[in-house]
Design a protein around this motif. Sequence first.
Motif, PDB file in Angstrom:
ATOM      1  N   GLU A 164      48.455  14.261  23.585  1.00 34.82           N
ATOM      2  CA  GLU A 164      48.529  12.936  24.322  1.00 34.82           C
ATOM      3  C   GLU A 164      49.574  11.787  22.471  1.00 34.82           C
ATOM      4  N   GLY A 165      50.427  11.344  22.395  1.00 34.82           N
ATOM      5  CA  GLY A 165      50.644  10.555  22.249  1.00 34.82           C
ATOM      6  C   GLY A 165      50.933   8.941  21.947  1.00 34.82           C
ATOM      7  N   THR A 166      50.022   8.510  22.855  1.00 37.13           N
ATOM      8  CA  THR A 166      49.869   7.236  22.680  1.00 37.13           C
ATOM      9  C   THR A 166      50.178   6.986  22.158  1.00 37.13           C
ATOM     10  N   SER A 197      50.233   6.017  11.467  1.00 35.91           N
ATOM     11  CA  SER A 197      50.176   7.544  11.809  1.00 35.91           C
ATOM     12  C   SER A 197      49.096   8.801  11.981  1.00 35.91           C
ATOM     13  N   MET A 198      49.516   8.881  10.188  1.00 32.61           N
ATOM     14  CA  MET A 198      47.611   9.514   9.735  1.00 32.61           C
ATOM     15  C   MET A 198      46.923   8.809   9.402  1.00 32.61           C
ATOM     16  N   ALA A 199      46.822   7.952   9.905  1.00 36.74           N
ATOM     17  CA  ALA A 199      45.515   7.165  10.161  1.00 36.74           C
ATOM     18  C   ALA A 199      44.970   7.436  11.527  1.00 36.74           C
ATOM     19  N   SER A 200      46.139   7.534  12.333  1.00 40.64           N
ATOM     20  CA  SER A 200      45.360   8.239  14.041  1.00 40.64           C
ATOM     21  C   SER A 200      45.115   9.498  13.939  1.00 40.64           C
ATOM     22  N   TYR A 201      45.733  10.799  12.887  1.00 42.58           N
ATOM     23  CA  TYR A 201      44.879  11.303  13.059  1.00 42.58           C
ATOM     24  C   TYR A 201      43.759  11.892  12.541  1.00 42.58           C
ATOM     25  N   MET A 202      43.512  11.182  11.346  1.00 40.90           N
ATOM     26  CA  MET A 202      42.111  11.248  10.492  1.00 40.90           C
ATOM     27  C   MET A 202      41.008  10.525  11.110  1.00 40.90           C
ATOM     28  N   PHE A 203      41.411  10.072  12.114  1.00 42.34           N
ATOM     29  CA  PHE A 203      40.612   9.038  12.421  1.00 42.34           C
ATOM     30  C   PHE A 203      40.230   9.099  14.460  1.00 42.34           C
ATOM     31  N   ARG A 204      40.204  10.112  14.910  1.00 42.39           N
ATOM     32  CA  ARG A 204      40.192  10.486  16.043  1.00 42.39           C
ATOM     33  C   ARG A 204      39.977   9.296  17.736  1.00 42.39           C
ATOM     34  N   PHE A 205      38.383   8.809  17.027  1.00 39.95           N
ATOM     35  CA  PHE A 205      38.440   7.141  17.796  1.00 39.95           C
ATOM     36  C   PHE A 205      39.830   6.254  17.954  1.00 39.95           C
ATOM     37  N   LEU A 206      40.699   6.591  16.990  1.00 36.80           N
ATOM     38  CA  LEU A 206      42.222   5.343  17.370  1.00 36.80           C
ATOM     39  C   LEU A 206      42.331   5.398  18.721  1.00 36.80           C
ATOM     40  N   GLU A 207      42.208   6.523  19.093  1.00 38.54           N
ATOM     41  CA  GLU A 207      43.147   7.166  19.863  1.00 38.54           C
ATOM     42  C   GLU A 207      42.108   6.899  21.190  1.00 38.54           C
ATOM     43  N   ASN A 208      41.442   6.306  21.159  1.00 36.82           N
ATOM     44  CA  ASN A 208      40.561   6.533  22.635  1.00 36.82           C
ATOM     45  C   ASN A 208      40.851   5.037  22.290  1.00 36.82           C
ATOM     46  N   LEU A 209      41.435   3.521  21.667  1.00 37.04           N
ATOM     47  CA  LEU A 209      40.236   2.205  21.577  1.00 37.04           C
ATOM     48  C   LEU A 209      40.788   1.325  23.054  1.00 37.04           C
ATOM     49  N   SER A 223      40.428  -2.689  19.836  1.00 42.37           N
ATOM     50  CA  SER A 223      41.284  -2.652  21.156  1.00 42.37           C
ATOM     51  C   SER A 223      42.874  -2.433  20.476  1.00 42.37           C
ATOM     52  N   ILE A 224      43.324  -2.353  21.239  1.00 37.09           N
ATOM     53  CA  ILE A 224      44.989  -1.948  20.879  1.00 37.09           C
ATOM     54  C   ILE A 224      46.079  -3.587  21.220  1.00 37.09           C
TER      55      ILE A 224
END
Length: 654
Positions: free
Chosen positions: A39-41, A103-115, A198-199
Amino acid sequence: MVAPLSAWPWANLGSFKYLLYGPLLAKVWYSRFDAEAPEGTWCLHILIICALRGLIHQLWSSYSNMAFLTRNRWIHQQGVDFKQIDLEWDWDNFIILQALIASMASYMFRFLENLPLWNANGFIAVLTLHMAVSEPLYYWLHRYLHGNQLFAHYHSLHHSSPVPQSFTAGNATFLEHLMLTVIIGVPILGASLLGYGSISMVYAYVLIFDFLRCLGHSNVEVIPYRIFETVPFLRYLLYTPTYHSLHHQEMDSNFCLFMPLFDALWKTQNGKSWELHKKISSNRGKHGRVPDFVFLAHIVDVSAAMHAPFVFRSFASLPFSMRIFLFPIWPITLLVLLMMWAWSKTFVYSFYNLRNRLHQTWVVPRCGFQYFLPFAMQGINKHIEQAILRADELGVKVISLAALNKNESLNGGGTLFVNKHPNLKVRVVHGNTLTAAVILNEIPKDVQEVFLTGATSKLGRAIALYLCRRRVKVLMLTLSAERFQKILKEAPADCQSYLVQVSKYQAARNCKTWIVGKWITPREQSWAPRGTHFHQFVVPPILAFRRDCTYGDLAAMRLPDDVQGLGCCENLDTKLGRLSSFVYFFLRGIGQLALLKQYTMSRGVVHACHAGGVVHLLEGWTHNEVGAIDVDRIDLVWEAALKHGLKPVASGKA
């Protein structure tokens, strides 16, 4: 020696730096068209946030540069010059940096993908963390950056802009923006780690953060002081543009991010903050400083309108150019111009200072093509007349009419207004005397014969009479014997033999100096001998058809070196966009419509009619320069221009 982390890693990439967004775009594209792709959200959200951040800075820049709307509430009254615009050209580097870090933070902290999209507690959490961590952290980092070594190597760049604007907020070194990334990232990451992220929180915090940064650097006081009088404690919760401007002026106080509370706690609050805020805020509705000189221009066309300083400051600072991304906003610009046709009045477009005198450009809200519509002429003259009367009421000393605003068929080169209002204190100037002088001084002194088209026009007449006095033979192309005879009678008796009426271009086949005041076709140019130079005052300028000849540009002069606050290239006193010869001949065939070239000058260069008004002011002349050109004053005006530091612009291109 460059200090560590002061330069941007992509400083040498120029516009190619935007390719750094490529991996994010690729990720979004790949995830959309490959069901098995991750996913690239968040990559999409990062790109949207970047676009919105750029838009916020651009909108604040546009608002700040709307002189007609905001000049009475400007904190710094000087203009933004070319030097500052160039210095802040790469203001958006920080957006690229923070996009890459996000973008680096979104890969390091995977929980950000599911906010989730919304979490009300997240707004409370991010505000608390901002006040408890980001505000004091920024305050102390900012104070340390004002230490001698750190300021010299890093923070001085941010303070090098004389007039803070929204782009100034982004103009800082790489290290400073790394620090700012931490400051903006702590509340977002902290609230998310607490489970309240949250987003919508991320969008809101980042965009409000940028909005407030632009607010503080806007140079326009937009917060009414009565708010602070009604609720005094609010002055400690939110800074104002005036508050932050004092930091830029004095640099020893008002270090806070957005909340003056921390300056109050650590005793670095400038004591003049609230009085200055009250003074600037109360200027709403007042006239402000009265200009000494006004150049009354008009809108060229839709393309030129997009290069106004309150649309795109960067493009206004360069000679005209079209960019692909401008085309989508073309319909919006057209709609605005149509609305201006219906409702707008003459407005202040730009300004600069010269020797403690304020020079402004006012614009009649009409496009070039409208000047050729018979039913529109009366309304245009009314706008010009109202502008002259307004200038007279304010105490303006000189108003110079540009381009079509002084059209002979429209108002007789300004004669209409001077005759109608004989008691005007403001001097009305068409500037054509200096225009003629510029053209004449381009002609080599040893020339013995010239060929002149447009010979019976206002400029053609003056050029012919001047040259015949110098014993230069002038081949005047005109089919009207009556007009020729009228000009011939104005020449001294012993010089009349130097004026010769011709009716065909073949008459100039041995003349290498052509002065073109009327459009000539490539076929007509073919009669010129090899090595001919085409001097011209025709608009649109003729096509550079002959490779064995040279072509001059429109008459122009460079303003004196001590001009201050000039940040846009002049294009409003030209007339219509350049059209192909096919379109020109079509229109010419159905009505002799004079089409005029869209033409922008180089930096610091203005059209000769503009320069003529400047000279009129600097010399303190008290006469109106309207109607026919006084040939006896051509040399006088030219010498006065040179005396005051105006310089002729080298003309001629192969």
